[in-house]
Write a protein that holds these residues in place. Structure first.
Motif, mmCIF file in Angstrom:
data_model
loop_
_atom_site.group_PDB
_atom_site.id
_atom_site.type_symbol
_atom_site.label_atom_id
_atom_site.label_comp_id
_atom_site.label_asym_id
_atom_site.label_seq_id
_atom_site.Cartn_x
_atom_site.Cartn_y
_atom_site.Cartn_z
ATOM 1 N N TYR A 1 -4.951 12.284 -28.636
ATOM 2 C CA TYR A 1 -4.587 11.575 -27.414
ATOM 3 C C TYR A 1 -5.531 10.396 -27.174
ATOM 4 O O TYR A 1 -5.091 9.282 -26.887
ATOM 5 C CB TYR A 1 -4.614 12.539 -26.226
ATOM 6 N N ALA B 1 -4.865 7.534 -29.586
ATOM 7 C CA ALA B 1 -3.666 6.773 -29.221
ATOM 8 C C ALA B 1 -3.918 5.891 -28.003
ATOM 9 O O ALA B 1 -3.472 4.735 -27.968
ATOM 10 C CB ALA B 1 -2.506 7.733 -28.953
ATOM 11 N N TYR C 1 -5.864 2.782 -28.900
ATOM 12 C CA TYR C 1 -5.064 1.741 -29.538
ATOM 13 C C TYR C 1 -4.069 1.095 -28.576
ATOM 14 O O TYR C 1 -3.231 0.313 -28.987
ATOM 15 C CB TYR C 1 -4.331 2.305 -30.762
ATOM 16 N N THR D 1 -1.747 2.642 -26.473
ATOM 17 C CA THR D 1 -0.491 3.344 -26.228
ATOM 18 C C THR D 1 -0.425 3.794 -24.774
ATOM 19 O O THR D 1 -1.442 4.137 -24.168
ATOM 20 C CB THR D 1 -0.398 4.568 -27.162
ATOM 21 N N ASP D 2 0.770 3.808 -24.203
ATOM 22 C CA ASP D 2 0.946 4.319 -22.839
ATOM 23 C C ASP D 2 0.580 5.801 -22.786
ATOM 24 O O ASP D 2 0.674 6.515 -23.780
ATOM 25 C CB ASP D 2 2.393 4.155 -22.385
ATOM 26 N N CYS D 3 0.195 6.248 -21.589
ATOM 27 C CA CYS D 3 -0.246 7.639 -21.419
ATOM 28 C C CYS D 3 0.824 8.645 -21.816
ATOM 29 O O CYS D 3 0.526 9.644 -22.458
ATOM 30 C CB CYS D 3 -0.672 7.882 -19.972
ATOM 31 N N LEU E 1 3.344 8.288 -23.925
ATOM 32 C CA LEU E 1 3.593 8.291 -25.357
ATOM 33 C C LEU E 1 2.429 8.935 -26.122
ATOM 34 O O LEU E 1 2.638 9.663 -27.096
ATOM 35 C CB LEU E 1 3.843 6.868 -25.846
ATOM 36 N N ALA E 2 1.205 8.696 -25.660
ATOM 37 C CA ALA E 2 0.038 9.336 -26.281
ATOM 38 C C ALA E 2 0.083 10.847 -26.062
ATOM 39 O O ALA E 2 -0.265 11.624 -26.960
ATOM 40 C CB ALA E 2 -1.243 8.745 -25.707
ATOM 41 N N ALA F 1 2.416 12.327 -28.461
ATOM 42 C CA ALA F 1 1.826 12.444 -29.799
ATOM 43 C C ALA F 1 0.957 13.696 -29.919
ATOM 44 O O ALA F 1 0.855 14.288 -31.000
ATOM 45 C CB ALA F 1 0.996 11.205 -30.114
#
Length: 193
Positions: free
Chosen positions: A110, A113, A116, A118-120, A122-123, A126
């Protein structure tokens, strides 16, 4: 006397208050991951209660009794299994340590991500397979080196992939941050271990 302890108690209370305020702000900002993390903790608690002391697989006695054939992964035995058993944690302690590694895996994925950009949500998506997958929870509950192997792979790759702060040359041009020699060697050592 009481007057000499007073500054320390107020300092202690203010640090606790600051930590609680920071924690609440982090949960508000990263609420999708916090919800998934709570679900992952609940799944791991249920597995720990349901399968006490731990799940035993066909290879488990080899790790517990010493491997005579030389195929025992030394990192698992000497860095996780023996220290936890030596501290009196028993097989339940080993399973709990492996569950903590599983939660740490999700947190590192998390954080990487998020780092880099990434929105919360989407992370958090992942990290969801590590937190909520039944096979992952089963692997963590089993006395096997699989979770230790996963943790070393994720730690090594996270160390190599963690973006560095861009640096500027003497003429003012910005260079992309790359992992330095020490980060590369440490990441390679984790992957090799």
């Amino acid at each position: 006397p009481r007057s000499t302890l007073f500054p320390y108690t107020t300092l202690f209370r203010s640090r606790i208050y600051d930590a609680l305020v920071t924690w609440r702000a982090m949960v508000r900002r990263h609420w999708p991951f916090a919800i998934l993390l709570a679900g992952g903790v609940a799944l791991r608690a249920a597995a720990t209660v349901a399968y006490r002391p731990a799940l035993i697989y066909i290879d488990t006695p080899r790790y517990l009794g010493g491997d005579q054939g030389g195929l025992d992964p030394l990192g698992y035995t000497y860095l996780l299994l023996r220290p936890v058993l030596g501290a009196g944690g028993g097989l339940t302690g080993v399973a709990v340590a492996q569950h903590a590694l599983g939660l740490a895996l999700a947190a590192v994925l998390y954080a990487l991500a998020i780092r880099y950009g990434t929105d919360c949500w989407l992370a958090a998506l992942a990290a969801a397979p590590v937190l909520l997958d039944a096979y992952q929870v089963q692997a963590e509950q089993t006395i096997m080196p699989d979770v230790w192997f996963e943790a070393l792979i994720v730690a090594g790759l996270a160390l190599l992939l963690w973006p560095r702060i861009p640096s500027a040359d003497s003429d003012g041009t910005t260079r992309r941050g790359r992992p330095g020699f020490v980060h590369t060697v440490c990441g390679a050592a984790l992957l090799g271990l």
